[in-house]
Design a protein around this motif. Structure first.
Motif, PDB file in Angstrom:
ATOM      1  N   TYR A 160      74.241  61.608  47.153  1.00  0.00           N
ATOM      2  CA  TYR A 160      73.945  60.174  47.106  1.00  0.00           C
ATOM      3  C   TYR A 160      73.056  59.810  48.291  1.00  0.00           C
ATOM      4  CZ  TYR A 160      77.843  60.084  43.828  1.00  0.00           C
ATOM      5  OH  TYR A 160      78.667  60.326  42.757  1.00  0.00           O
ATOM      6  N   VAL A 161      72.192  58.832  48.091  1.00  0.00           N
ATOM      7  CA  VAL A 161      71.330  58.362  49.175  1.00  0.00           C
ATOM      8  C   VAL A 161      71.883  57.044  49.718  1.00  0.00           C
ATOM      9  CG1 VAL A 161      69.024  57.574  49.824  1.00  0.00           C
ATOM     10  CG2 VAL A 161      69.285  59.471  48.205  1.00  0.00           C
ATOM     11  N   GLN A 162      72.191  57.036  50.994  1.00  0.00           N
ATOM     12  CA  GLN A 162      72.629  55.811  51.653  1.00  0.00           C
ATOM     13  C   GLN A 162      72.040  55.778  53.049  1.00  0.00           C
ATOM     14  OE1 GLN A 162      74.357  52.880  50.837  1.00  0.00           O
ATOM     15  NE2 GLN A 162      73.469  52.441  52.837  1.00  0.00           N
ATOM     16  N   SER A 163      71.106  54.864  53.265  1.00  0.00           N
ATOM     17  CA  SER A 163      70.494  54.728  54.589  1.00  0.00           C
ATOM     18  C   SER A 163      71.539  54.303  55.604  1.00  0.00           C
ATOM     19  CB  SER A 163      69.365  53.698  54.548  1.00  0.00           C
ATOM     20  OG  SER A 163      68.376  54.071  53.620  1.00  0.00           O
ATOM     21  N   GLN A 164      71.287  54.642  56.855  1.00  0.00           N
ATOM     22  CA  GLN A 164      72.206  54.234  57.907  1.00  0.00           C
ATOM     23  C   GLN A 164      72.147  52.720  58.085  1.00  0.00           C
ATOM     24  OE1 GLN A 164      70.486  57.285  60.640  1.00  0.00           O
ATOM     25  NE2 GLN A 164      72.608  57.615  61.191  1.00  0.00           N
ATOM     26  N   GLY A 165      73.305  52.111  58.172  1.00  0.00           N
ATOM     27  CA  GLY A 165      73.381  50.661  58.291  1.00  0.00           C
ATOM     28  C   GLY A 165      73.105  50.181  59.702  1.00  0.00           C
ATOM     29  N   ILE A 166      72.478  49.030  59.794  1.00  0.00           N
ATOM     30  CA  ILE A 166      72.170  48.435  61.092  1.00  0.00           C
ATOM     31  C   ILE A 166      72.749  47.029  61.128  1.00  0.00           C
ATOM     32  CG2 ILE A 166      70.339  47.599  62.613  1.00  0.00           C
ATOM     33  CD1 ILE A 166      68.570  49.827  61.502  1.00  0.00           C
ATOM     34  N   LYS A 167      73.550  46.770  62.135  1.00  0.00           N
ATOM     35  CA  LYS A 167      74.104  45.426  62.326  1.00  0.00           C
ATOM     36  C   LYS A 167      73.616  44.940  63.671  1.00  0.00           C
ATOM     37  CE  LYS A 167      78.437  42.874  61.745  1.00  0.00           C
ATOM     38  NZ  LYS A 167      79.898  42.992  61.555  1.00  0.00           N
ATOM     39  N   HIS A 169      84.091  51.384  58.791  1.00  0.00           N
ATOM     40  CA  HIS A 169      84.036  51.043  57.362  1.00  0.00           C
ATOM     41  C   HIS A 169      85.330  51.441  56.654  1.00  0.00           C
ATOM     42  CE1 HIS A 169      79.958  49.996  57.945  1.00  0.00           C
ATOM     43  NE2 HIS A 169      79.390  51.165  57.701  1.00  0.00           N
ATOM     44  N   LEU A 170      85.827  52.634  56.959  1.00  0.00           N
ATOM     45  CA  LEU A 170      87.011  53.143  56.264  1.00  0.00           C
ATOM     46  C   LEU A 170      88.287  52.441  56.732  1.00  0.00           C
ATOM     47  CD1 LEU A 170      86.102  56.937  56.121  1.00  0.00           C
ATOM     48  CD2 LEU A 170      85.743  55.161  54.395  1.00  0.00           C
ATOM     49  N   TRP A 179      73.987  46.999  56.606  1.00  0.00           N
ATOM     50  CA  TRP A 179      75.295  47.436  57.090  1.00  0.00           C
ATOM     51  C   TRP A 179      76.362  47.219  56.020  1.00  0.00           C
ATOM     52  CZ3 TRP A 179      79.927  44.872  58.250  1.00  0.00           C
ATOM     53  CH2 TRP A 179      80.821  45.542  59.095  1.00  0.00           C
ATOM     54  N   GLU A 180      76.262  46.124  55.308  1.00  0.00           N
ATOM     55  CA  GLU A 180      77.239  45.810  54.263  1.00  0.00           C
ATOM     56  C   GLU A 180      77.156  46.812  53.106  1.00  0.00           C
ATOM     57  OE1 GLU A 180      75.182  43.653  55.625  1.00  0.00           O
ATOM     58  OE2 GLU A 180      76.537  42.285  56.712  1.00  0.00           O
ATOM     59  N   ALA A 181      75.920  47.194  52.721  1.00  0.00           N
ATOM     60  CA  ALA A 181      75.753  48.168  51.638  1.00  0.00           C
ATOM     61  C   ALA A 181      76.312  49.526  52.039  1.00  0.00           C
ATOM     62  CB  ALA A 181      74.277  48.296  51.266  1.00  0.00           C
ATOM     63  N   THR A 196      79.330  51.622  50.142  1.00  0.00           N
ATOM     64  CA  THR A 196      79.101  52.980  49.653  1.00  0.00           C
ATOM     65  C   THR A 196      80.180  53.936  50.115  1.00  0.00           C
ATOM     66  OG1 THR A 196      76.697  52.722  49.489  1.00  0.00           O
ATOM     67  CG2 THR A 196      77.534  54.966  49.766  1.00  0.00           C
ATOM     68  N   TYR A 197      80.483  53.943  51.411  1.00  0.00           N
ATOM     69  CA  TYR A 197      81.491  54.878  51.929  1.00  0.00           C
ATOM     70  C   TYR A 197      82.895  54.538  51.440  1.00  0.00           C
ATOM     71  CZ  TYR A 197      78.127  57.336  54.802  1.00  0.00           C
ATOM     72  OH  TYR A 197      77.069  58.101  55.214  1.00  0.00           O
ATOM     73  N   GLN A 198      83.169  53.264  51.312  1.00  0.00           N
ATOM     74  CA  GLN A 198      84.483  52.882  50.804  1.00  0.00           C
ATOM     75  C   GLN A 198      84.663  53.334  49.360  1.00  0.00           C
ATOM     76  OE1 GLN A 198      84.724  48.651  51.550  1.00  0.00           O
ATOM     77  NE2 GLN A 198      85.328  48.923  53.685  1.00  0.00           N
ATOM     78  N   ASN A 199      83.579  53.296  48.576  1.00  0.00           N
ATOM     79  CA  ASN A 199      83.639  53.755  47.190  1.00  0.00           C
ATOM     80  C   ASN A 199      83.698  55.278  47.105  1.00  0.00           C
ATOM     81  OD1 ASN A 199      83.567  51.154  46.147  1.00  0.00           O
ATOM     82  ND2 ASN A 199      81.351  51.138  45.868  1.00  0.00           N
ATOM     83  N   LEU A 200      82.908  55.953  47.935  1.00  0.00           N
ATOM     84  CA  LEU A 200      82.844  57.415  47.853  1.00  0.00           C
ATOM     85  C   LEU A 200      84.166  58.092  48.218  1.00  0.00           C
ATOM     86  CD1 LEU A 200      79.302  58.255  49.289  1.00  0.00           C
ATOM     87  CD2 LEU A 200      80.107  58.576  46.946  1.00  0.00           C
TER      88      LEU A 200
END
Length: 286
Positions: free
Chosen positions: A133-140, A25-26, A271-273, A277-281
């Motif tokens: 912050y709450v962010q569920s683990q993304g699944i692709k 993501h980063l 996965w997109e959300a 989130t991480y890119q913003n944080l």
């Protein structure tokens, strides 16, 4: 930014796959993210020397204690990603709890995978609630055609006539505390009585199987799976066998669990959300 990501990187564990996903993501946002195994370091001084020598701008750590403790006194800003062990186990130890509180106080932000995890952390460290912050683990998911079911059954000595076979897959590659042999004795007794049931212990794969999930009733699983709605939760090996039999005898329940589980994953594990989130944080680390 040049970012350090500390995590326990033992192959095929949840920490390792989560760390690799966050790194991806980063990188997509133009950052440089370097993974380092937290188990390779013993003190914050070693990490301080690393961040200075390799000129890191900021850091992230998975697990408030296992990774975060190494960022105590850090000269660079950092964020924390909670692990289930943090709030379900390590808070029971006074020494670890103190270390985790000190790390959380200095973190720019913290991420919890579930609302339940955030609430447990906020109850322990109330002053940190606003930074969690709450962010569920993304699944692709990817198609499962690469998994050769016929060969798997053939190598395991299981008849390939799947109409008469009930195969339960246990995905492993986990720490001993996860106890992959927890079900073996009870399952063996069941198999002797009903040879059509088989337990396969496999390594993690990129599979999108669309099959119902049975999981042990522990806090991390119960926060994601709602019993008899998106999966089945068991507390003992004997209960696993009983629930499995009820599932095998109720195809309507099986289809409903699969349908609701797919809807849940689509809604809560985007996965997109997660990427957004991480890119913003990480902007908070600048």
């Amino acid at each position: 930014m040049r970012l350090l990501l500390l995590a326990c990187l033992r192959a095929q564990t949840g920490n390792a796959t989560t760390a690799a996903r966050i790194q991806n993501h980063l990188h997509a946002a133009g950052h440089i993210c370097v993974l380092k195994d937290a188990f390779m370091y013993e003190s914050p001084t070693e990490i301080a020397n690393l961040t200075s020598t390799d000129k890191f701008d900021a850091a992230l750590a998975i697990h408030l204690y296992k990774g975060g403790r190494l960022l105590q006194g850090s000269r660079i800003p950092f964020g924390i990603i909670f692990g289930g062990t943090d709030v379900n186990e390590d808070t029971k130890c006074k020494e670890k709890r103190q270390v985790m509180g000190a790390v959380l106080e200095k973190a720019r932000f913290a991420v919890a995978f579930t609302v339940e995890m955030k609430e447990l952390a906020a109850a322990e460290w109330p002053d940190a609630r606003k930074k969690i912050y709450v962010q569920s683990q993304g699944i692709k998911t990817t198609p499962s055609e690469t998994f050769d079911w016929y060969r798997f059954l053939q190598n395991a000595g299981i008849p390939a006539d799947t109409d008469s076979v009930h195969l339960f897959l246990l995905v492993c590659g986990l720490r001993r505390v996860k106890d992959p042999l927890y079900l073996v004795e009870a399952f063996s007794d069941w198999h002797r009585k009903d040879p059509s049931v088989h337990l396969g212990i496999i390594g993690p794969a990129a599979m999108d199987l669309e099959i119902p999930v049975l999981a042990r009733n522990i806090p991390g699983n119960a926060a994601i799976i709602k019993h008899k709605e998106t999966g089945l939760l068991f507390s003992t090996p004997q209960e696993f066998v009983a629930l499995s039999k009820s599932l095998m005898n109720d195809p309507i329940m099986e289809k409903e669990i699969i349908r609701r589980a797919k809807d849940y994953v689509k809604k809560h594990h985007s996965w997109e959300a997660e990427r957004k989130t991480y890119q913003n944080l990480v902007q908070r680390l600048q």
